[in-house]
Design an enzyme around this catalytic site. Structure first.
Site: not given
Length: 528
Positions: A25-26, A28, A47, A70, A281, A401
């Site tokens: 984004g800006s 970066e 992302e 970002h 689990h 998971g």
């Protein structure tokens, strides 16, 4: 004098990192401007996909991968990926751009509020430098932290105006640093451990993903053969640490206390290497171990060792310890385990195909060293029973998971392993979490074969509804999705099949194509 940006790129270069995965984004852009010609940027459209691709790449290479997100919104989108990376000990350095220091105090748009807290507790270390001059040291520390035991993701928030500022001359010392971890047992401790195994009347070995991550599979085979011990894979393991074709291999342990303990009955010593003890689990009350059994754990993770509810634990380098242990134990006099009974090859039939039939066809047609990345969660047990995994790094699964790992991870694994064919086996429910990974595969011509197992339902969820006796649950079906059209829209070759011959022909073509392909195969849901 070099800028912070120049020094950071040279630090990355010296550490072998010239690939960046991200969705910028800006905030970066100042880091990415005048992008060095010896670096490459792998763009993802979301992302979560960026961190998934980087996770697969990091696991397959065994090196740290750099992810460029970002600010807070991008970090939030990637949090499911952080969970998988944390639980699989993936070496990730995740950066997020921060607003310019001149405005952070008034909290303008795209400020990452409390940036270091946002990714916790799913990172080893999270930091925002107090001043621009500390950025190179922060990167150096993050690189080393990501790889030191236990490996895992780290997070840096960098104000975007830091990059153009001059670096301090003393920061150049960071370029020549190396940091190593030593984790072997001393001879006395190793002899004591070997003696415990030699005294055991009926030992069993349970292996986890860190054995495969350390490429210690061959050491595990030598140890099992000398002890004449059967080998199970730890429950919910996201990697395959032992050849599934070996006579000592028994399969994947269930993720319930009572079921797991029942399968270990008759063994007096349980050796667990490279896995937590244990990652359960479903809640299934029962004894943690069968009567008369003791347990020894070998792990690279101090937290895994400390939180285990039973047994003794050794924290160290899993590969080095297994190698030394295989040399130290004596050759057991007992008979070797008999090979397990493998399920019969599924019979041909009219569509929709059974998942087992699709897996059998893949197993017959794929190269022996093929890599499988799985997110067909209702077919996990069938995959462990039917697929041939003989080489290290042959299987990857989302360690936390959650869904959304496999499609992007397959792209990352294929980028890391260009000489092997990567096959992503994806459920039609799972595929929607990260389907934009198809675009990245097409743009970079990453020749993954994506196989969508379309049964129109969340099969694993239906199974668990039965375990929990949860009746009349809504929203378990996912009809009306055209994955062929989606894939073609992203630039892939794609086809829909519903018979043995059609799948076999499409799969063979995809393996030879040299470009990414998608096969949507109609499969039957068999369950409650």
């Amino acid at each position: 004098m070099a800028t912070i940006r120049d020094l950071t790129y040279e630090l990355l270069r010296r550490n072998g990192i010239t690939t960046i995965f991200g969705n910028p984004g800006s905030n970066e852009l100042p880091f990415l401007q005048d992008f060095p010609s010896d670096f490459r940027y792998i763009l993802a459209l979301h992302e979560g996909v960026a961190i998934g691709i980087a996770d697969g790449y990091a696991q397959a290479t065994g090196r740290t991968a750099l992810v460029n997100l970002h600010s807070a919104a991008g970090t939030g989108n990637a949090m499911g990926g952080f969970a998988n990376a944390w639980n699989s000990h993936s070496r990730l350095l995740v950066t997020a751009g921060q607003q310019t220091r001149a405005m952070i105090g008034v909290e303008p748009l795209l400020t990452n509020l409390d940036a270091t807290t946002l990714p916790k507790p799913l990172v080893k270390w999270s930091y925002e430098p107090a001043r621009a001059e500390d950025v190179p040291l922060a990167f150096s520390r993050a690189l080393h932290m990501s790889s030191l035991p236990a490996p895992g993701p780290v997070y840096l928030s960098i104000p975007y105006d830091d990059w153009a500022k001059p670096a301090e001359p003393e920061s150049l010392r960071l370029l020549g640093r190396s940091v190593f971890a030593a984790g072997a047992l001393d001879p006395g401790a190793m002899n004591a451990l070997a003696a415990r195994l030699d005294r055991s009347a009926n030992p069993v070995i349970i292996l986890g993903p860190d054995v495969d991550a350390a490429r210690a599979n061959d050491h595990a085979v030598r140890l099992a053969e000398r002890l004449k011990a059967p080998v199970w894979v730890a429950p919910s393991a996201p990697r395959c640490p032992f050849p599934t074709t070996h006579a000592h291999f028994r399969g994947l342990l269930p993720a319930g206390m009572a079921s797991l303990s029942r399968l270990l009955e008759g063994h007096d010593l349980v050796l667990v290497a490279g896995a937590p003890v244990f990652r359960y689990h479903q809640y299934e009350p029962g004894p943690l171990l069968p009567p008369g059994a003791e347990l020894i754990q070998i792990t690279c993770d101090p937290d895994e060792a400390a939180r285990a509810p039973m047994g003794d634990a050794i924290v160290g380098d899993v590969g080095r310890i297994l190698s030394a242990l295989a040399d130290a134990v004596g050759e057991a006099a007992r008979a070797a385990p008999q090979p397990r009974e493998t399920p019969p090859r599924s019979a041909p039939g009219a569509g929709p195909l059974t998942a087992e039939r699709v897996l059998d066809l893949m197993n017959e047609l794929a190269p022996p060293d093929a890599i499988y990345v799985n997110e067909s969660t209702s077919t996990i047990e069938a995959m462990w029973e039917r697929l041939r995994w003989e080489n290290p790094g042959s299987y990857y699964f989302g360690a936390a998971g959650g869904l959304g790992f496999a499609m992007p991870a397959a792209v990352g694994v294929q980028l890391a392993e260009p000489e092997r064919r990567v096959i992503a086996v994806i459920g039609d429910g799972s595929a929607n979490y990260s389907v934009t990974a198809l675009w990245t595969a097409a743009q970079h011509n990453v020749p993954v074969v994506f196989v969508i197992m379309r049964n129109g339902t969340y099969g694993a969820l239906r199974w668990f509804a039965g375990v929990l006796h949860a009746e009349r649950v809504p929203a378990l079906d996912v009809p009306g999705i055209d994955f062929v059209a989606i894939a073609k829209g992203y630039g892939l070759e794609a086809t829909r099949v519903d018979s043995d011959d059609a799948f076999a022909a499409a799969f063979a073509r995809a393996l030879k194509a040299g470009r990414p392909s998608l096969i949507e195969v109609a499969t039957a849901w068999i369950g409650p």
